[in-house]
Write an enzyme that holds these catalytic residues in place. Sequence first.
Site, PDB file in Angstrom:
ATOM      1  N   ASP A 218       0.875  -0.535   0.129  1.00  0.00           N
ATOM      2  CA  ASP A 218       0.305   0.304   0.083  1.00  0.00           C
ATOM      3  C   ASP A 218       0.962   1.492  -0.218  1.00  0.00           C
ATOM      4  O   ASP A 218       0.914   2.310   0.476  1.00  0.00           O
ATOM      5  CB  ASP A 218      -1.186   0.126   1.348  1.00  0.00           C
ATOM      6  CG  ASP A 218      -2.357  -1.096   1.283  1.00  0.00           C
ATOM      7  OD1 ASP A 218      -2.289  -1.994   0.008  1.00  0.00           O
ATOM      8  OD2 ASP A 218      -2.518  -1.360   1.620  1.00  0.00           O
TER       9      ASP A 218
ATOM     10  N   LYS B 108       2.428   1.704  -4.945  1.00  0.00           N
ATOM     11  CA  LYS B 108       2.034   1.222  -6.187  1.00  0.00           C
ATOM     12  C   LYS B 108       1.640   2.150  -7.388  1.00  0.00           C
ATOM     13  O   LYS B 108       1.612   1.805  -8.604  1.00  0.00           O
ATOM     14  CB  LYS B 108       2.646   0.269  -5.902  1.00  0.00           C
ATOM     15  CG  LYS B 108       3.477  -0.362  -4.951  1.00  0.00           C
ATOM     16  CD  LYS B 108       3.960  -1.896  -5.087  1.00  0.00           C
ATOM     17  CE  LYS B 108       2.546  -2.483  -4.527  1.00  0.00           C
ATOM     18  NZ  LYS B 108       2.351  -2.269  -3.050  1.00  0.00           N
TER      19      LYS B 108
HETATM   20  P1  GDP Z   1      -0.794   0.168  -3.547  1.00  0.00           P
HETATM   21  O1  GDP Z   1      -1.036  -1.340  -3.050  1.00  0.00           O
HETATM   22  O2  GDP Z   1       0.689   0.267  -3.016  1.00  0.00           O
HETATM   23  O3  GDP Z   1      -0.989   0.317  -4.578  1.00  0.00           O
HETATM   24  O4  GDP Z   1      -1.456   1.792  -2.776  1.00  0.00           O
HETATM   25  P2  GDP Z   1      -2.919   1.539  -1.856  1.00  0.00           P
HETATM   26  O5  GDP Z   1      -3.793   1.875  -3.899  1.00  0.00           O
HETATM   27  O6  GDP Z   1      -3.701   0.319  -1.583  1.00  0.00           O
HETATM   28  O7  GDP Z   1      -2.808   2.822  -0.935  1.00  0.00           O
HETATM   29  C1  GDP Z   1      -2.224   4.229  -1.331  1.00  0.00           C
HETATM   30  C2  GDP Z   1      -3.167   5.086  -1.244  1.00  0.00           C
HETATM   31  O8  GDP Z   1      -3.451   6.272  -1.197  1.00  0.00           O
HETATM   32  C3  GDP Z   1      -4.525   4.964  -2.230  1.00  0.00           C
HETATM   33  O9  GDP Z   1      -5.742   5.650  -1.748  1.00  0.00           O
HETATM   34  C4  GDP Z   1      -3.843   5.927  -2.722  1.00  0.00           C
HETATM   35  O10 GDP Z   1      -5.054   6.800  -3.733  1.00  0.00           O
HETATM   36  C5  GDP Z   1      -3.177   7.386  -2.314  1.00  0.00           C
HETATM   37  N1  GDP Z   1      -2.396   8.088  -2.484  1.00  0.00           N
HETATM   38  C6  GDP Z   1      -1.327   7.740  -3.169  1.00  0.00           C
HETATM   39  N2  GDP Z   1      -0.106   8.595  -3.828  1.00  0.00           N
HETATM   40  C7  GDP Z   1      -0.605   9.411  -2.706  1.00  0.00           C
HETATM   41  C8  GDP Z   1       0.171  10.994  -2.835  1.00  0.00           C
HETATM   42  O11 GDP Z   1       1.162  11.025  -2.469  1.00  0.00           O
HETATM   43  N3  GDP Z   1      -0.926  11.650  -1.617  1.00  0.00           N
HETATM   44  C9  GDP Z   1      -2.200  11.023  -0.872  1.00  0.00           C
HETATM   45  N4  GDP Z   1      -2.884  12.178   0.105  1.00  0.00           N
HETATM   46  N5  GDP Z   1      -2.828   9.796  -1.560  1.00  0.00           N
HETATM   47  C10 GDP Z   1      -2.293   8.736  -2.455  1.00  0.00           C
HETATM   48  P1  IMO Z   2      -0.900  -4.063  -2.139  1.00  0.00           P
HETATM   49  O1  IMO Z   2      -0.814  -4.556  -3.624  1.00  0.00           O
HETATM   50  C1  IMO Z   2      -1.303  -4.595   1.492  1.00  0.00           C
HETATM   51  C2  IMO Z   2      -0.901  -9.421   4.014  1.00  0.00           C
HETATM   52  C3  IMO Z   2      -2.288  -9.191   4.675  1.00  0.00           C
HETATM   53  C4  IMO Z   2      -1.861 -10.567   5.469  1.00  0.00           C
HETATM   54  C5  IMO Z   2      -0.698 -10.574   4.706  1.00  0.00           C
HETATM   55  C6  IMO Z   2      -1.387 -12.417   3.741  1.00  0.00           C
HETATM   56  O2  IMO Z   2      -2.437  -2.840  -2.401  1.00  0.00           O
HETATM   57  O3  IMO Z   2       0.481  -3.647  -1.174  1.00  0.00           O
HETATM   58  P2  IMO Z   2      -2.411 -12.678   2.301  1.00  0.00           P
HETATM   59  O4  IMO Z   2      -4.193 -12.968   2.305  1.00  0.00           O
HETATM   60  O5  IMO Z   2      -1.346 -12.519   1.346  1.00  0.00           O
HETATM   61  O6  IMO Z   2      -2.341 -14.324   2.397  1.00  0.00           O
HETATM   62  O7  IMO Z   2      -2.306 -11.848   3.253  1.00  0.00           O
HETATM   63  O8  IMO Z   2      -0.171  -9.936   3.454  1.00  0.00           O
HETATM   64  N1  IMO Z   2      -1.615  -8.156   2.392  1.00  0.00           N
HETATM   65  C7  IMO Z   2      -1.006  -6.234   2.120  1.00  0.00           C
HETATM   66  N2  IMO Z   2      -1.488  -5.483   2.737  1.00  0.00           N
HETATM   67  N3  IMO Z   2      -0.874  -4.627   0.968  1.00  0.00           N
HETATM   68  C8  IMO Z   2      -1.452  -6.060  -0.230  1.00  0.00           C
HETATM   69  O9  IMO Z   2      -1.237  -5.620  -1.532  1.00  0.00           O
HETATM   70  C9  IMO Z   2      -1.564  -6.973   0.369  1.00  0.00           C
HETATM   71  N4  IMO Z   2      -1.794  -8.171   0.555  1.00  0.00           N
HETATM   72  C10 IMO Z   2      -2.022  -9.091   0.842  1.00  0.00           C
HETATM   73  O10 IMO Z   2      -3.194  -8.316   5.187  1.00  0.00           O
HETATM   74  O11 IMO Z   2      -1.079  -9.162   6.507  1.00  0.00           O
HETATM   75 MG    MG Z   3      -2.636  -1.676  -1.705  1.00  0.00          MG
END
Ligand code: GDP
Ligand code: IMO
Ligand code: MG
Length: 423
Positions: free
Chosen positions: A12, A15
Amino acid sequence: MITVVLGTQWGDEGKGKVIDYLAEDVDIVARYQGGANAGHTVVVNGRQFIFHLVPSGILYPDKVCVIGNGVVIDPVSFLEEVSYLKDNGIDVEGRLFVAENAHITLPYHKLLDQIEDRFRGKGSLGTTGRGIGTTYADKFNRVGIRAVDFLDDDIFRNKLDIALELKNYLFREYYKEKMLNKDKIYEEYKEAREGMKGMVRNTSLYLHDEVEKGRHVLAEGAQGTFLDIDFGTYPYVTASNSISGGACTGLGVSPKKISRIIGVVKAYTTRVGMGPFPTELDGEEGDNLRKTGNEYGATTGRPRRCGWFDSVLVKFACMVNGIDELVMTKLDVLSGQEKIKIGVAYEFGGEIHNDYTFNSKVFSNCSVVYEEMAGWCDDIGRVKEYRHLPANAKKYIERIEQLIEVPISKISVGSSREQTISK
Ligand code: GDP
Ligand code: IMO
Ligand code: MG
C-alpha cells in the site's frame, strides 16, 4: 528493456498511482506476483479505480497489460474487474493477456484460507481471505490448476478431481465443514472459462519477443518487501516473492533484461494484518495519521496500522531489491505534524541493531532509536516543483536519502497523476 516497480515497506505504498504515472512512457505493464489480495488505486480525472489483478497501466488505451505466471488468478475477481473497466469505457480487447502457466484460485482456496487463518488462533496472520496462500501451496504441492489447464475440459475435470480429494477430506474430517462438489464448481466456472479464453497465452514468449523488438516493459510488483515470503517478517507475510527477483520467475524473463528497479516508499509506514511493526504509533497519533492519510485497505477496507518512517527497513529493501531510485508517496499527509520522527536503529537487550533482522525476538520486542525533525504546516498538494516544497519537507526527504543512500527521484503529494513532483 524491463523496469521493475515494487513496494519497499508492507504494501500500500502507492504503487498503483506510481505505476499509472510511469506507464505513460512504457509499452507494456506486467504484474509478476500476488493475486486479488492486492489493491492498487489509480485516480485519473477525479475517477478512482482499484485494481486487484489487472495491471495499473490499463487506463492508457494504447498499453498492453500482462498478468504473469507468478500471479495467482481468481477468475471471478478478474472478470469482474474486466467488466467494470468495460462499463467505464475502457476496452481491454486484444491488449490484456494472462499467462498460460499462472495458477488459478478456486472456491476451495478461498474457503480454506479463511478457515486456516481462523484455526491459527493466536497465530492468525490476518490474511485477506482471498485464497492466496492456499493457491500457492497447491502450486508447490503440485496439485494446482494453471490457466491452460483451466481452459481444457478434460484436464480441468481431472485436476479438479485430484485437488478436491484431499480438500474435501479436510473439510469433512478435520474442519467439519461442508464438502465441495466438483460438478458444481465445473458448471459455475463455465462462463469464467469462456470469458478468459481469448486472453490466455504464453506470456513469457510474448514478453521476450517484445523486449527483443525494443519495447519497454514495466514489471508491476504487488505487496511489499516486508511481506515477501523469504525476506519479510515471516510468518506475517504473503505467499509470494514480491522482491525484484520475483519479476524474473513471475514473468519468465531473464535477469539480464532488467535495467532499472524503482522502489515505491510511503513518507511514513503502514501495515494491514498481524505482525511486528517497530515504529507503529498507538492511540491518537496513529489515529490521526490514519485519518489524514485515509489509511483503509483498498481490498478489505480494514484500517491500516500507521507509524513513523523506518529507515532501517527501507535501507534493507533497497539492498535486497537493488533499487536504483525511490518514489516517495503521501508526503502531503505529513503536513501539519509539528515534529516528524524517523526510525534509524533498533535497541534490544542493551544492544543497538543498525540492520533489519530476521530474529523475531529482536524485531518484535525492540525499541526504536528515533531522529526527530521539525515539520511544516503548508498544504503541499498543489506544489509542482521540488524547490517550492517547504524547507522542512525538503530537509526530511534529503535526510532520508542520506540514511538509505538511494536517491528519491519523485515525490507524490496527492492521489492523482498530476500530483507528482520530479526532483
Ligand atoms: P498500492 O497497493 O501500493 O497501490 O497502494 P493503495 O492503492 O493500496 O494505497 C495507496 C492509497 O494512497 C490510495 O488510496 C491512493 O489513491 C493514495 N495515494 C497515492 N499516492 C498518494 C499521495 O501522494 N498522497 C495522498 N494523499 N494519497 C495518495
Ligand atoms: P498491495 O499490492 C498490504 C497482507 C495481509 C496479511 C498478509 C497475508 O495492495 O500493496 P494474504 O492474503 O496475502 O495471504 O495475507 O499480507 N497483504 C497486504 N497488505 N497490501 C497488500 O497488497 C497486501 N496483500 C496482502 O493483510 O497481513
Ligand atoms: Mg494496496
